[in-house]
Design a protein around this motif. Structure first.
Motif, PDB file in Angstrom:
ATOM      1  N   VAL A  13       0.832  -1.200   0.000  1.00  0.00           N
ATOM      2  CA  VAL A  13       0.000   0.000   0.000  1.00  0.00           C
ATOM      3  C   VAL A  13       0.866   1.250   0.000  1.00  0.00           C
ATOM      4  O   VAL A  13       2.043   1.201   0.361  1.00  0.00           O
ATOM      5  CB  VAL A  13      -0.950   0.029   1.225  1.00  0.00           C
ATOM      6  CG1 VAL A  13      -2.006  -1.061   1.126  1.00  0.00           C
ATOM      7  CG2 VAL A  13      -0.174  -0.082   2.529  1.00  0.00           C
ATOM      8  N   HIS A  14       0.262   2.335  -0.400  1.00  0.00           N
ATOM      9  CA  HIS A  14       0.897   3.650  -0.318  1.00  0.00           C
ATOM     10  C   HIS A  14       0.384   4.287   0.975  1.00  0.00           C
ATOM     11  O   HIS A  14      -0.828   4.343   1.212  1.00  0.00           O
ATOM     12  CB  HIS A  14       0.498   4.495  -1.537  1.00  0.00           C
ATOM     13  CG  HIS A  14       0.951   5.911  -1.437  1.00  0.00           C
ATOM     14  ND1 HIS A  14       2.278   6.276  -1.485  1.00  0.00           N
ATOM     15  CD2 HIS A  14       0.245   7.054  -1.264  1.00  0.00           C
ATOM     16  CE1 HIS A  14       2.367   7.586  -1.354  1.00  0.00           C
ATOM     17  NE2 HIS A  14       1.150   8.080  -1.214  1.00  0.00           N
ATOM     18  N   ILE A  15       1.305   4.747   1.811  1.00  0.00           N
ATOM     19  CA  ILE A  15       0.919   5.365   3.086  1.00  0.00           C
ATOM     20  C   ILE A  15       1.141   6.864   2.970  1.00  0.00           C
ATOM     21  O   ILE A  15       2.221   7.312   2.588  1.00  0.00           O
ATOM     22  CB  ILE A  15       1.709   4.754   4.252  1.00  0.00           C
ATOM     23  CG1 ILE A  15       1.391   3.256   4.352  1.00  0.00           C
ATOM     24  CG2 ILE A  15       1.371   5.473   5.563  1.00  0.00           C
ATOM     25  CD1 ILE A  15       2.226   2.499   5.345  1.00  0.00           C
ATOM     26  N   ARG A  16       0.100   7.620   3.275  1.00  0.00           N
ATOM     27  CA  ARG A  16       0.161   9.073   3.161  1.00  0.00           C
ATOM     28  C   ARG A  16      -0.639   9.707   4.295  1.00  0.00           C
ATOM     29  O   ARG A  16      -1.362   9.038   5.020  1.00  0.00           O
ATOM     30  CB  ARG A  16      -0.377   9.527   1.800  1.00  0.00           C
ATOM     31  CG  ARG A  16      -1.835   9.185   1.585  1.00  0.00           C
ATOM     32  CD  ARG A  16      -2.429   9.909   0.402  1.00  0.00           C
ATOM     33  NE  ARG A  16      -3.789   9.479   0.119  1.00  0.00           N
ATOM     34  CZ  ARG A  16      -4.859   9.878   0.774  1.00  0.00           C
ATOM     35  NH1 ARG A  16      -4.754  10.698   1.817  1.00  0.00           N
ATOM     36  NH2 ARG A  16      -6.062   9.444   0.435  1.00  0.00           N
ATOM     37  N   TRP A  17      -0.506  11.042   4.411  1.00  0.00           N
ATOM     38  CA  TRP A  17      -1.250  11.802   5.418  1.00  0.00           C
ATOM     39  C   TRP A  17      -2.747  11.680   5.158  1.00  0.00           C
ATOM     40  O   TRP A  17      -3.182  11.670   4.006  1.00  0.00           O
ATOM     41  CB  TRP A  17      -0.869  13.277   5.360  1.00  0.00           C
ATOM     42  CG  TRP A  17       0.563  13.539   5.682  1.00  0.00           C
ATOM     43  CD1 TRP A  17       1.644  13.267   4.894  1.00  0.00           C
ATOM     44  CD2 TRP A  17       1.073  14.104   6.879  1.00  0.00           C
ATOM     45  NE1 TRP A  17       2.798  13.637   5.536  1.00  0.00           N
ATOM     46  CE2 TRP A  17       2.473  14.159   6.757  1.00  0.00           C
ATOM     47  CE3 TRP A  17       0.486  14.580   8.044  1.00  0.00           C
ATOM     48  CZ2 TRP A  17       3.293  14.666   7.757  1.00  0.00           C
ATOM     49  CZ3 TRP A  17       1.304  15.084   9.038  1.00  0.00           C
ATOM     50  CH2 TRP A  17       2.687  15.121   8.892  1.00  0.00           C
ATOM     51  N   MET A  18      -3.509  11.604   6.218  1.00  0.00           N
ATOM     52  CA  MET A  18      -4.956  11.567   6.121  1.00  0.00           C
ATOM     53  C   MET A  18      -5.459  12.975   5.798  1.00  0.00           C
ATOM     54  O   MET A  18      -4.978  13.949   6.381  1.00  0.00           O
ATOM     55  CB  MET A  18      -5.536  11.098   7.464  1.00  0.00           C
ATOM     56  CG  MET A  18      -7.020  10.837   7.474  1.00  0.00           C
ATOM     57  SD  MET A  18      -7.597  10.367   9.145  1.00  0.00           S
ATOM     58  CE  MET A  18      -6.795   8.795   9.411  1.00  0.00           C
ATOM     59  N   ILE A  19      -6.416  13.067   4.882  1.00  0.00           N
ATOM     60  CA  ILE A  19      -7.030  14.347   4.549  1.00  0.00           C
ATOM     61  C   ILE A  19      -8.537  14.246   4.762  1.00  0.00           C
ATOM     62  O   ILE A  19      -9.085  13.146   4.905  1.00  0.00           O
ATOM     63  CB  ILE A  19      -6.690  14.802   3.107  1.00  0.00           C
ATOM     64  CG1 ILE A  19      -7.118  13.753   2.092  1.00  0.00           C
ATOM     65  CG2 ILE A  19      -5.196  15.120   2.986  1.00  0.00           C
ATOM     66  CD1 ILE A  19      -6.903  14.151   0.634  1.00  0.00           C
ATOM     67  N   ARG A  20      -9.193  15.385   4.746  1.00  0.00           N
ATOM     68  CA  ARG A  20     -10.625  15.432   5.069  1.00  0.00           C
ATOM     69  C   ARG A  20     -11.464  14.491   4.206  1.00  0.00           C
ATOM     70  O   ARG A  20     -12.372  13.826   4.700  1.00  0.00           O
ATOM     71  CB  ARG A  20     -11.135  16.866   4.949  1.00  0.00           C
ATOM     72  CG  ARG A  20     -12.559  17.024   5.416  1.00  0.00           C
ATOM     73  CD  ARG A  20     -13.016  18.460   5.392  1.00  0.00           C
ATOM     74  NE  ARG A  20     -12.243  19.302   6.293  1.00  0.00           N
ATOM     75  CZ  ARG A  20     -12.536  19.487   7.578  1.00  0.00           C
ATOM     76  NH1 ARG A  20     -13.557  18.875   8.107  1.00  0.00           N
ATOM     77  NH2 ARG A  20     -11.793  20.281   8.319  1.00  0.00           N
ATOM     78  N   ARG A  21     -11.163  14.399   2.914  1.00  0.00           N
ATOM     79  CA  ARG A  21     -12.002  13.559   2.049  1.00  0.00           C
ATOM     80  C   ARG A  21     -11.840  12.066   2.328  1.00  0.00           C
ATOM     81  O   ARG A  21     -12.622  11.255   1.830  1.00  0.00           O
ATOM     82  CB  ARG A  21     -11.782  13.888   0.577  1.00  0.00           C
ATOM     83  CG  ARG A  21     -10.523  13.343  -0.009  1.00  0.00           C
ATOM     84  CD  ARG A  21     -10.571  13.383  -1.541  1.00  0.00           C
ATOM     85  NE  ARG A  21      -9.424  12.677  -2.046  1.00  0.00           N
ATOM     86  CZ  ARG A  21      -8.336  13.254  -2.527  1.00  0.00           C
ATOM     87  NH1 ARG A  21      -8.259  14.555  -2.611  1.00  0.00           N
ATOM     88  NH2 ARG A  21      -7.329  12.524  -2.941  1.00  0.00           N
ATOM     89  N   ASP A  22     -10.818  11.679   3.119  1.00  0.00           N
ATOM     90  CA  ASP A  22     -10.643  10.275   3.518  1.00  0.00           C
ATOM     91  C   ASP A  22     -11.613   9.863   4.620  1.00  0.00           C
ATOM     92  O   ASP A  22     -11.817   8.659   4.845  1.00  0.00           O
ATOM     93  CB  ASP A  22      -9.215  10.030   4.047  1.00  0.00           C
ATOM     94  CG  ASP A  22      -8.135  10.289   3.024  1.00  0.00           C
ATOM     95  OD1 ASP A  22      -8.387  10.094   1.815  1.00  0.00           O
ATOM     96  OD2 ASP A  22      -7.021  10.689   3.447  1.00  0.00           O
ATOM     97  N   MET A  23     -12.175  10.824   5.322  1.00  0.00           N
ATOM     98  CA  MET A  23     -12.923  10.533   6.540  1.00  0.00           C
ATOM     99  C   MET A  23     -14.093   9.566   6.365  1.00  0.00           C
ATOM    100  O   MET A  23     -14.284   8.696   7.224  1.00  0.00           O
ATOM    101  CB  MET A  23     -13.370  11.817   7.232  1.00  0.00           C
ATOM    102  CG  MET A  23     -12.220  12.615   7.847  1.00  0.00           C
ATOM    103  SD  MET A  23     -11.059  11.636   8.837  1.00  0.00           S
ATOM    104  CE  MET A  23     -12.125  11.034  10.125  1.00  0.00           C
ATOM    105  N   PRO A  24     -14.894   9.634   5.292  1.00  0.00           N
ATOM    106  CA  PRO A  24     -15.986   8.649   5.189  1.00  0.00           C
ATOM    107  C   PRO A  24     -15.485   7.202   5.156  1.00  0.00           C
ATOM    108  O   PRO A  24     -16.039   6.342   5.850  1.00  0.00           O
ATOM    109  CB  PRO A  24     -16.690   9.033   3.876  1.00  0.00           C
ATOM    110  CG  PRO A  24     -16.403  10.497   3.713  1.00  0.00           C
ATOM    111  CD  PRO A  24     -15.002  10.679   4.261  1.00  0.00           C
TER     112      PRO A  24
END
Length: 180
Positions: A13-24
């Motif tokens: 997997v690619h691991i990146r910072w969480m952003i608002r659109r990831d929340m759902p």
């Protein structure tokens, strides 16, 4: 960190910072992963703190897992980690934790800690397989249930000698032996 997967089972997997659109997607994984899941407000309250970071594990455009952790002076505190039920035991949680281990340094933050519910055996076993040790029982730690937690820690130097750790206790070992 030890791994228990064969190459064909692993999902990179690619691991990146969480952003608002990831929340759902993150919230949906949280709801299917825990008996006592965080609410949307819990996520927002934590992620608004300056020292709190969320990261996601994605494959293509799908979020398969995430973690939330806090930065402290000498440690990283893992607050939440989950993987989508259909993708568990395929190395995604290990990759998230490896990302966290990579943030440790020998001169500053040397350990990762996590408070794990006493009843969450899968999390205890997963963390143990990743090199974490239960170092203390935190009595009545979870406000929602009054449940105890295990303080589990991973140290950069791997030093788990008894001089450096508090020996874990359980309900039986903490009972007064004079009562008959």
């Amino acid at each position: 960190m030890p791994g228990h997967h064969t190459e064909q089972e692993l999902v990179r997997v690619h691991i990146r910072w969480m952003i608002r659109r990831d929340m759902p997607e993150v919230f949906q994984i949280e709801q299917t992963s825990f008996e006592h899941p965080w609410t949307e407000e819990d996520f927002l309250r934590h992620l608004r703190q300056r020292n709190c970071i969320g990261m996601v594990a994605e494959l293509g455009d799908r979020i398969l897992g995430y973690m939330v952790y806090e930065l402290h002076r000498t440690e990283l505190r893992l607050l939440d980690l989950a993987v989508h039920p259909h993708y568990r035991r395929r190395g995604i949680g290990s990759q998230l934790l490896q990302k966290l281990v990579g943030k440790l340094t020998s001169h500053r933050r040397t350990r990762i800690s996590a408070h794990v519910r006493e009843t969450n055996l899968p999390a205890q076993l997963f963390l143990r397989a990743q090199g974490f040790y239960a170092v203390r029982v935190l009595r009545d730690h979870f406000a929602d249930t009054g449940e105890d937690a295990y303080l589990m820690q991973f140290t950069l130097d791997g030093d788990h000698t008894l001089e450096n750790w508090t020996i874990p206790a359980n309900h039986i070992s903490s009972m007064d032996s004079s009562v008959e």
